[in-house]
Design an enzyme around this catalytic site. Structure first.
Site, PDB file in Angstrom:
ATOM      1  N   HIS A  36       4.630   3.756  -0.066  1.00  0.00           N
ATOM      2  CA  HIS A  36       3.227   3.665  -0.479  1.00  0.00           C
ATOM      3  C   HIS A  36       2.626   5.061  -0.485  1.00  0.00           C
ATOM      4  O   HIS A  36       1.962   5.472   0.463  1.00  0.00           O
ATOM      5  CB  HIS A  36       2.483   2.745   0.483  1.00  0.00           C
ATOM      6  CG  HIS A  36       1.048   2.537   0.178  1.00  0.00           C
ATOM      7  ND1 HIS A  36       0.465   2.829  -1.049  1.00  0.00           N
ATOM      8  CD2 HIS A  36       0.043   2.051   0.965  1.00  0.00           C
ATOM      9  CE1 HIS A  36      -0.819   2.535  -1.003  1.00  0.00           C
ATOM     10  NE2 HIS A  36      -1.106   2.064   0.213  1.00  0.00           N
ATOM     11  N   CYS A  46      -4.864  -3.953  -2.344  1.00  0.00           N
ATOM     12  CA  CYS A  46      -5.842  -3.947  -1.259  1.00  0.00           C
ATOM     13  C   CYS A  46      -6.194  -2.500  -0.926  1.00  0.00           C
ATOM     14  O   CYS A  46      -5.363  -1.599  -1.051  1.00  0.00           O
ATOM     15  CB  CYS A  46      -5.305  -4.672  -0.036  1.00  0.00           C
ATOM     16  SG  CYS A  46      -3.792  -3.964   0.655  1.00  0.00           S
ATOM     17  N   CYS A  50      -6.262   3.202  -1.561  1.00  0.00           N
ATOM     18  CA  CYS A  50      -4.926   2.857  -2.064  1.00  0.00           C
ATOM     19  C   CYS A  50      -4.930   2.496  -3.539  1.00  0.00           C
ATOM     20  O   CYS A  50      -3.888   2.561  -4.198  1.00  0.00           O
ATOM     21  CB  CYS A  50      -4.346   1.705  -1.255  1.00  0.00           C
ATOM     22  SG  CYS A  50      -4.158   2.093   0.502  1.00  0.00           S
TER      23      CYS A  50
END
Length: 399
Positions: free
Chosen positions: A355, A385, A97
């Site tokens: 996201h 994260c 990510c």
């Protein structure tokens, strides 16, 4: 860097993103190939400046699912698709990510070392066309030794989010209330025009796509309470009886298509070209944490980057923590009780804005830069994260 010379200052000249699109068939960007999506983002970024694109030293692109349409170094293909000079190379980065936030770190490091002067940083993910998990294709990504070390095995991110909620005693109402906050703040930012400067329109077969479609301003705790837990399984429940099964699709980040890009330079080259720097990269850190909990590394990464920066949380005007799940920012806030919650994701986060994996780091940076400017803030802290229990932390200073 030549011996005796101070490091160059890495400045951010601009940062843009596409509007957030639902990452499924029928989403606003689902008919756009990821290479074309990124190419149009490059074109829009460079069109905002009187800059010869041939001066770009490198193009660093975050992308997580590097398979199918995203498999052939999408940054390179997008640069060529945009008709830009072929002598400019590109690389694709995968820190899950945090891929495009890591791309920003690499760009800043290259500039600060004196190795490069102009770098385009970007991220792209078309989750409608290259579904999450495609790169694994049923394969075991851990191997024998990792399986033995963490027997009976690591868990999916959704289960990790449940473990985080259990560790910090976060209930269903806590998670759902935070999700409603994300949508409310994102809707307010969108409707007030706060996102207008950072969003670049993308041409699609249906017309220009330029408005976030993932925000649900009518979201309420009562409506979210009707959603079922997304990751509940009997075998997991037997292993982790402390889990309350509070994580749902409503208090998790949305699967999204999107791209974002930043123009990073040395302060010296920026001045030579007559461009105006908007921020500088003040400090950077990466950190690992428990891979079982997986989502907690922003906590030690915060401590590390603040120590390196010489700042405290009281100095930070804007904080972006990627809302992979509502339990992530809530656990962070519990660990840093001196942090002002109003400064955390004040324009909403991934629960409302989505996201798009490899693009999220650059997207958060674009939103944070514009918010600092609009609010007159000086320092921004960005936290991400990442799968495997990792995190990127970046502090930028508005100029």
């Amino acid at each position: 860097m030549q011996q005796g010379h101070p490091p160059a200052e890495a400045v951010i000249v601009d940062a843009v993103r596409t509007a957030s699109a639902r990452g499924r068939p029928g989403g606003g960007l689902a008919d756009v190939h990821p290479v074309d999506l990124l190419a149009r983002t490059f074109t829009a970024l460079l069109a905002r400046h009187d800059l010869d694109p041939g001066l770009v030293d490198d193009v660093l692109v975050g992308c997580v699912s590097q398979v199918g349409e995203q498999s052939a170094t999408p940054g390179r293909m997008a640069w060529l698709a945009a008709g830009l000079p072929p002598h400019v190379p590109a690389a694709t980065i995968d820190r899950k990510c945090g891929s495009s936030q890591q791309a920003l770190h690499f760009a800043a490091q290259a500039v600060m070392s004196g190795c490069q002067d102009v770098v385009v940083v970007a991220g792209v993910e078309s989750m409608s066309r290259v579904p999450m998990g495609s790169a694994r294709a049923g394969a075991d990504p851990y191997g024998t030794a990792v399986g033995e070390r963490y027997a009976p095995g690591l868990v999916p991110q959704g289960v990790a989010a449940e473990l985080v909620a259990a560790r910090w005693k976060l209930g269903r109402d806590d998670l759902d209330a935070y999700a409603v906050r994300s949508h409310r703040l994102a809707a307010a930012a969108r409707d007030s025009g706060a996102f207008d400067r950072e969003i670049v329109p993308v041409g699609t077969p249906a017309g220009a796509f330029a408005r976030d479609e993932t925000i649900r301003p009518d979201s309420t705790v009562e409506r979210l309470a009707a959603l079922r837990p997304a990751f509940a399984r009997d075998d997991v429940a037997a292993r982790f009886p402390e889990i309350g099964w509070h994580v749902t699709a409503g208090n998790s980040s949305q699967i999204t298509d999107g791209a974002a890009a930043l123009l990073v330079m040395s302060a010296g080259r920026c001045a030579e070209l007559g461009l105006t720097p908007r921020a500088r990269v003040h400090a950077m850190a990466v950190c690992g944490d428990d891979p079982l909990l997986m989502l907690t590394a922003p906590i030690p990464a915060t401590r590390r980057v603040l120590e390196r920066s010489g700042l405290t949380l009281a100095d930070i005007d804007h904080i972006e923590i990627n809302e992979a799940f509502a339990s992530v920012p809530l656990a962070w806030l519990a660990e840093f009780p001196d942090a002002d919650p109003a400064r955390v994701n004040p324009r909403g986060g991934a629960i409302a804005l989505g996201h798009p994996l490899g693009a999220s780091g650059a997207r958060l940076a674009a939103t944070m830069l514009h918010a600092l400017e609009d609010g007159g803030g000086r320092y921004g802290l960005q936290l991400m994260c990442e799968a495997g229990g990792m995190a990127n932390a970046t502090v930028i200073e508005r100029l």
